[in-house]
Write a protein that holds these residues in place. Structure first.
Motif, short mmCIF file in Angstrom:
data_model
loop_
_atom_site.label_atom_id
_atom_site.label_comp_id
_atom_site.label_asym_id
_atom_site.label_seq_id
_atom_site.Cartn_x
_atom_site.Cartn_y
_atom_site.Cartn_z
N SER A 106 0.83 -1.20 0.00
CA SER A 106 0.00 0.00 0.00
C SER A 106 0.87 1.26 0.00
O SER A 106 1.73 1.42 0.87
CB SER A 106 -0.91 0.00 1.23
N ILE A 107 0.64 2.10 -0.99
CA ILE A 107 1.31 3.40 -1.06
C ILE A 107 0.24 4.46 -1.17
O ILE A 107 -0.56 4.45 -2.11
CB ILE A 107 2.26 3.49 -2.28
N PRO A 155 10.23 -1.61 3.81
CA PRO A 155 9.07 -0.88 4.37
C PRO A 155 9.37 0.58 4.70
O PRO A 155 8.49 1.44 4.59
CB PRO A 155 8.73 -1.65 5.64
N LYS A 156 10.61 0.85 5.08
CA LYS A 156 10.99 2.23 5.40
C LYS A 156 10.87 3.14 4.17
O LYS A 156 10.39 4.27 4.25
CB LYS A 156 12.44 2.23 5.91
N THR A 157 11.26 2.63 3.01
CA THR A 157 11.17 3.41 1.77
C THR A 157 9.71 3.60 1.36
O THR A 157 9.33 4.67 0.88
CB THR A 157 11.94 2.70 0.64
N VAL A 158 8.89 2.58 1.55
CA VAL A 158 7.47 2.69 1.23
C VAL A 158 6.82 3.77 2.09
O VAL A 158 6.03 4.59 1.61
CB VAL A 158 6.76 1.33 1.41
N THR A 159 7.18 3.80 3.36
CA THR A 159 6.66 4.83 4.26
C THR A 159 7.13 6.21 3.82
O THR A 159 6.36 7.18 3.85
CB THR A 159 7.13 4.55 5.71
N ALA A 160 8.39 6.32 3.39
CA ALA A 160 8.93 7.60 2.93
C ALA A 160 8.21 8.06 1.66
O ALA A 160 7.91 9.26 1.51
CB ALA A 160 10.43 7.49 2.67
N THR A 218 5.11 7.32 0.81
CA THR A 218 3.77 7.75 1.23
C THR A 218 3.82 9.14 1.84
O THR A 218 2.95 9.98 1.57
CB THR A 218 3.18 6.74 2.23
N ALA A 219 4.84 9.41 2.66
CA ALA A 219 4.99 10.73 3.26
C ALA A 219 5.25 11.79 2.20
O ALA A 219 4.71 12.91 2.27
CB ALA A 219 6.12 10.71 4.28
N SER A 275 2.03 12.56 0.37
CA SER A 275 1.05 13.28 1.18
C SER A 275 1.32 14.79 1.18
O SER A 275 0.40 15.58 1.44
CB SER A 275 1.03 12.75 2.60
#
Length: 120
Positions: A4-5, A51-56, A58-59, A62
């Motif tokens: 999920s992105i 997962p850290k890159t996926v979170t980045a 998404t941020a 946003s």
């Protein structure tokens, strides 16, 4: 297992560049800039990202004006032109070509696009 992105689920085998370009108002140049910012290879798949890159990612998304925000801005701009009564605004209101195309023969495409995309 889908990744999920920004609230959208993508298959693990999908290219990161194509996944980013699937968002409205995010084209090839912007997606390439985002990939370069996070040192992601252009041919990388979503499943290989940590997962850290996926979170980045998404941020990062946003903070950008994409999806419904970009559509709202577009519709507001067209509504502003219509309210002012400019030539372009009147062309939008009549579902006619706006950017100087001919109307003598091939007009049907412009009528379809103006009805679907620019109704306000």
């Amino acid at each position: 297992m889908p990744v999920s992105i920004f609230g959208a689920a993508f298959h693990e085998q999908k290219l990161v560049k194509k996944a980013l370009e699937s968002f409205y108002a995010l084209g090839p140049q912007t997606s390439a800039r985002i990939l370069a910012k996070y040192c992601i290879h252009p041919r990388a798949k979503i499943g290989t990202l940590p997962p850290k890159t996926v979170t980045a990612l998404t941020a990062e998304l946003s903070t950008m004006t994409i999806e419904s925000d970009a559509k709202k801005i577009l519709h507001d701009n067209i509504k502003r032109l219509r309210d002012m009564g400019t030539y372009r605004g009147r062309r939008h209101a009549m579902n006619l070509p706006v950017r100087g195309q001919r109307t003598r023969n091939q007009i049907e495409t412009a009528r379809k696009l103006n009805k679907v995309e620019r109704r306000g």
